[in-house]
Design a protein around this motif. Structure first.
Motif, PDB file in Angstrom:
ATOM      1  N   GLN A   1      -7.861  11.927  -5.239  1.00 29.31           N
ATOM      2  CA  GLN A   1      -9.009  11.289  -4.122  1.00 29.31           C
ATOM      3  C   GLN A   1      -9.328  12.793  -3.408  1.00 29.31           C
ATOM      4  O   GLN A   1      -8.833  13.750  -3.448  1.00 29.31           O
ATOM      5  CB  GLN A   1      -8.285  10.773  -3.256  1.00 29.31           C
ATOM      6  CG  GLN A   1      -8.975  10.250  -2.079  1.00 29.31           C
ATOM      7  CD  GLN A   1      -8.253   9.185  -1.125  1.00 29.31           C
ATOM      8  OE1 GLN A   1      -7.233   8.344  -1.493  1.00 29.31           O
ATOM      9  NE2 GLN A   1      -8.200   9.634   0.225  1.00 29.31           N
ATOM     10  N   ARG A   2     -10.972  12.620  -3.087  1.00 34.83           N
ATOM     11  CA  ARG A   2     -11.397  13.733  -2.404  1.00 34.83           C
ATOM     12  C   ARG A   2     -11.250  13.599  -0.915  1.00 34.83           C
ATOM     13  O   ARG A   2     -11.187  12.669  -0.169  1.00 34.83           O
ATOM     14  CB  ARG A   2     -12.910  13.394  -2.772  1.00 34.83           C
ATOM     15  CG  ARG A   2     -13.285  14.024  -3.987  1.00 34.83           C
ATOM     16  CD  ARG A   2     -14.624  14.284  -4.322  1.00 34.83           C
ATOM     17  NE  ARG A   2     -14.765  14.760  -5.664  1.00 34.83           N
ATOM     18  CZ  ARG A   2     -15.497  15.950  -5.487  1.00 34.83           C
ATOM     19  NH1 ARG A   2     -16.133  16.758  -4.614  1.00 34.83           N
ATOM     20  NH2 ARG A   2     -15.762  16.697  -6.931  1.00 34.83           N
TER      21      ARG A   2
ATOM     22  N   ARG B   1       2.028   3.837   3.624  1.00 33.31           N
ATOM     23  CA  ARG B   1       0.550   3.710   3.460  1.00 33.31           C
ATOM     24  C   ARG B   1      -0.192   4.485   4.346  1.00 33.31           C
ATOM     25  O   ARG B   1      -1.369   5.146   3.821  1.00 33.31           O
ATOM     26  CB  ARG B   1       0.175   2.232   3.824  1.00 33.31           C
ATOM     27  CG  ARG B   1      -0.953   1.759   3.703  1.00 33.31           C
ATOM     28  CD  ARG B   1      -1.179   0.402   4.007  1.00 33.31           C
ATOM     29  NE  ARG B   1      -0.815   0.150   5.734  1.00 33.31           N
ATOM     30  CZ  ARG B   1      -0.587  -1.013   6.140  1.00 33.31           C
ATOM     31  NH1 ARG B   1      -0.295  -1.813   5.435  1.00 33.31           N
ATOM     32  NH2 ARG B   1       0.069  -0.873   7.412  1.00 33.31           N
ATOM     33  N   GLN B   2       0.140   4.883   5.563  1.00 35.80           N
ATOM     34  CA  GLN B   2      -0.453   5.849   6.427  1.00 35.80           C
ATOM     35  C   GLN B   2      -0.619   7.133   5.874  1.00 35.80           C
ATOM     36  O   GLN B   2      -1.707   7.811   6.146  1.00 35.80           O
ATOM     37  CB  GLN B   2       0.289   5.831   7.843  1.00 35.80           C
ATOM     38  CG  GLN B   2      -0.461   6.769   8.823  1.00 35.80           C
ATOM     39  CD  GLN B   2       0.591   6.815  10.174  1.00 35.80           C
ATOM     40  OE1 GLN B   2       1.595   6.291  10.024  1.00 35.80           O
ATOM     41  NE2 GLN B   2       0.024   7.498  10.959  1.00 35.80           N
ATOM     42  N   TYR B   3       0.218   7.573   5.070  1.00 38.99           N
ATOM     43  CA  TYR B   3       0.199   9.253   4.494  1.00 38.99           C
ATOM     44  C   TYR B   3      -0.281   9.127   2.910  1.00 38.99           C
ATOM     45  O   TYR B   3      -0.207  10.137   2.328  1.00 38.99           O
ATOM     46  CB  TYR B   3       1.490   9.774   4.668  1.00 38.99           C
ATOM     47  CG  TYR B   3       1.746   9.929   6.175  1.00 38.99           C
ATOM     48  CD1 TYR B   3       1.082  10.812   6.971  1.00 38.99           C
ATOM     49  CD2 TYR B   3       2.931   8.974   6.746  1.00 38.99           C
ATOM     50  CE1 TYR B   3       1.552  10.620   8.536  1.00 38.99           C
ATOM     51  CE2 TYR B   3       3.107   9.155   7.952  1.00 38.99           C
ATOM     52  CZ  TYR B   3       2.462   9.770   9.032  1.00 38.99           C
ATOM     53  OH  TYR B   3       2.813   9.920  10.350  1.00 38.99           O
ATOM     54  N   ALA B   4      -0.505   7.774   2.210  1.00 40.77           N
ATOM     55  CA  ALA B   4      -0.765   7.610   1.056  1.00 40.77           C
ATOM     56  C   ALA B   4      -1.927   8.612   0.513  1.00 40.77           C
ATOM     57  O   ALA B   4      -1.878   9.479  -0.372  1.00 40.77           O
ATOM     58  CB  ALA B   4      -0.825   6.384   0.565  1.00 40.77           C
ATOM     59  N   SER B   5      -2.967   8.515   1.356  1.00 37.24           N
ATOM     60  CA  SER B   5      -4.252   9.276   0.987  1.00 37.24           C
ATOM     61  C   SER B   5      -3.945  10.696   0.832  1.00 37.24           C
ATOM     62  O   SER B   5      -4.697  11.554   0.240  1.00 37.24           O
ATOM     63  CB  SER B   5      -5.247   8.811   1.802  1.00 37.24           C
ATOM     64  OG  SER B   5      -5.054   9.394   3.193  1.00 37.24           O
ATOM     65  N   GLN B   6      -3.224  11.340   1.816  1.00 34.26           N
ATOM     66  CA  GLN B   6      -3.050  12.851   1.752  1.00 34.26           C
ATOM     67  C   GLN B   6      -2.154  13.039   0.494  1.00 34.26           C
ATOM     68  O   GLN B   6      -2.420  14.298   0.041  1.00 34.26           O
ATOM     69  CB  GLN B   6      -2.096  13.011   3.129  1.00 34.26           C
ATOM     70  CG  GLN B   6      -2.005  14.537   3.271  1.00 34.26           C
ATOM     71  CD  GLN B   6      -1.080  14.762   4.514  1.00 34.26           C
ATOM     72  OE1 GLN B   6      -0.748  13.823   5.109  1.00 34.26           O
ATOM     73  NE2 GLN B   6      -1.011  16.009   4.867  1.00 34.26           N
TER      74      GLN B   6
ATOM     75  N   LYS C   1      -2.560  11.536  -2.278  1.00 34.39           N
ATOM     76  CA  LYS C   1      -3.386  11.313  -3.272  1.00 34.39           C
ATOM     77  C   LYS C   1      -4.545  12.765  -3.317  1.00 34.39           C
ATOM     78  O   LYS C   1      -4.873  13.213  -4.292  1.00 34.39           O
ATOM     79  CB  LYS C   1      -4.470  10.163  -3.047  1.00 34.39           C
ATOM     80  CG  LYS C   1      -3.646   8.947  -3.540  1.00 34.39           C
ATOM     81  CD  LYS C   1      -4.363   7.496  -2.894  1.00 34.39           C
ATOM     82  CE  LYS C   1      -3.729   6.431  -3.306  1.00 34.39           C
ATOM     83  NZ  LYS C   1      -4.418   5.195  -2.963  1.00 34.39           N
ATOM     84  N   LYS C   2      -4.754  13.113  -2.263  1.00 35.07           N
ATOM     85  CA  LYS C   2      -5.692  14.376  -2.046  1.00 35.07           C
ATOM     86  C   LYS C   2      -5.053  15.596  -2.802  1.00 35.07           C
ATOM     87  O   LYS C   2      -5.612  16.479  -3.577  1.00 35.07           O
ATOM     88  CB  LYS C   2      -6.114  14.644  -0.659  1.00 35.07           C
ATOM     89  CG  LYS C   2      -7.125  14.026  -0.013  1.00 35.07           C
ATOM     90  CD  LYS C   2      -7.529  14.447   1.145  1.00 35.07           C
ATOM     91  CE  LYS C   2      -8.447  13.295   1.977  1.00 35.07           C
ATOM     92  NZ  LYS C   2      -8.706  13.523   3.429  1.00 35.07           N
TER      93      LYS C   2
ATOM     94  N   GLY D   1       0.728  -1.093  -0.010  1.00 33.38           N
ATOM     95  CA  GLY D   1      -0.037  -0.112   0.014  1.00 33.38           C
ATOM     96  C   GLY D   1       0.699   1.353   0.021  1.00 33.38           C
ATOM     97  O   GLY D   1      -0.054   2.571  -0.011  1.00 33.38           O
ATOM     98  N   ARG D   2       2.128   1.122   0.004  1.00 29.65           N
ATOM     99  CA  ARG D   2       2.848   2.353  -0.136  1.00 29.65           C
ATOM    100  C   ARG D   2       2.908   2.880  -1.385  1.00 29.65           C
ATOM    101  O   ARG D   2       2.627   2.225  -2.388  1.00 29.65           O
ATOM    102  CB  ARG D   2       4.554   2.205   0.452  1.00 29.65           C
ATOM    103  CG  ARG D   2       4.479   1.724   1.943  1.00 29.65           C
ATOM    104  CD  ARG D   2       5.852   1.460   2.272  1.00 29.65           C
ATOM    105  NE  ARG D   2       6.768   0.722   1.489  1.00 29.65           N
ATOM    106  CZ  ARG D   2       8.049   0.576   1.637  1.00 29.65           C
ATOM    107  NH1 ARG D   2       8.538   0.983   2.605  1.00 29.65           N
ATOM    108  NH2 ARG D   2       8.634  -0.246   0.804  1.00 29.65           N
TER     109      ARG D   2
END
Length: 156
Positions: free
Chosen positions: A155-156, A142-147, A149-150, A126-127
């Protein structure tokens, strides 16, 4: 959006004022338009500077020129396009200084400037692997991937 530029006398300080609708200001920060956020980020990165050291000499570097900030063995380093510098700032201090800009926490010990990311590709567990414009590869946990993407609008 209306844009107006006024000239001031040389003795007056230049000033930038952004007027945002009251309903947007009271809401969540993501309700402020993406354009307004990018303008604020660009202005902050352009004017903010950091004191750094290399070979026992002290320099100043603009935030916009920093690729990433990393802590290793209790020492803090600032990475530019080609050079590595040392700074006295702690990771949390650097994060505070860059809040609201394109910098984001990429791992437990790194804050990365999304403006210098050329492309991103998935990695194990997930990294994400971020490849910077200077060719350097850094891992986004993985913990910061969504940030990330935003920030990149994925990603929203």
């Amino acid at each position: 959006m209306k844009i107006r530029v006024e000239t001031v006398s040389p003795t007056q300080e230049e000033e930038i004022i952004l007027r945002v609708g009251e309903q947007r200001l009271q809401g969540a920060p993501e309700e402020i338009s993406a354009l307004t956020q990018r303008i604020v980020q660009a202005l902050r990165s352009e004017s903010e500077e950091l004191v750094i050291w290399k070979d026992e000499a002290m320099y100043r570097i603009k935030l916009k020129d920093i690729y990433y900030f990393e802590v290793m063995e209790r020492r803090s380093f600032v990475y530019g396009k080609e050079d590595v510098y040392e700074t006295k700032l702690k990771l949390y201090e650097f994060e505070e200084k860059t809040r609201g800009t394109s910098f984001f926490r990429a791992s437990k010990s790194m804050v990365l400037n999304a403006d210098w990311i050329d492309y991103v590709k998935p990695s194990l567990s997930g990294r994400l692997e971020a490849v910077l414009f200077n060719g350097e590869k850094v891992m986004v946990s993985r913990q910061y991937a969504s940030q990330l993407k935003k920030l990149m609008g994925l990603q929203r």
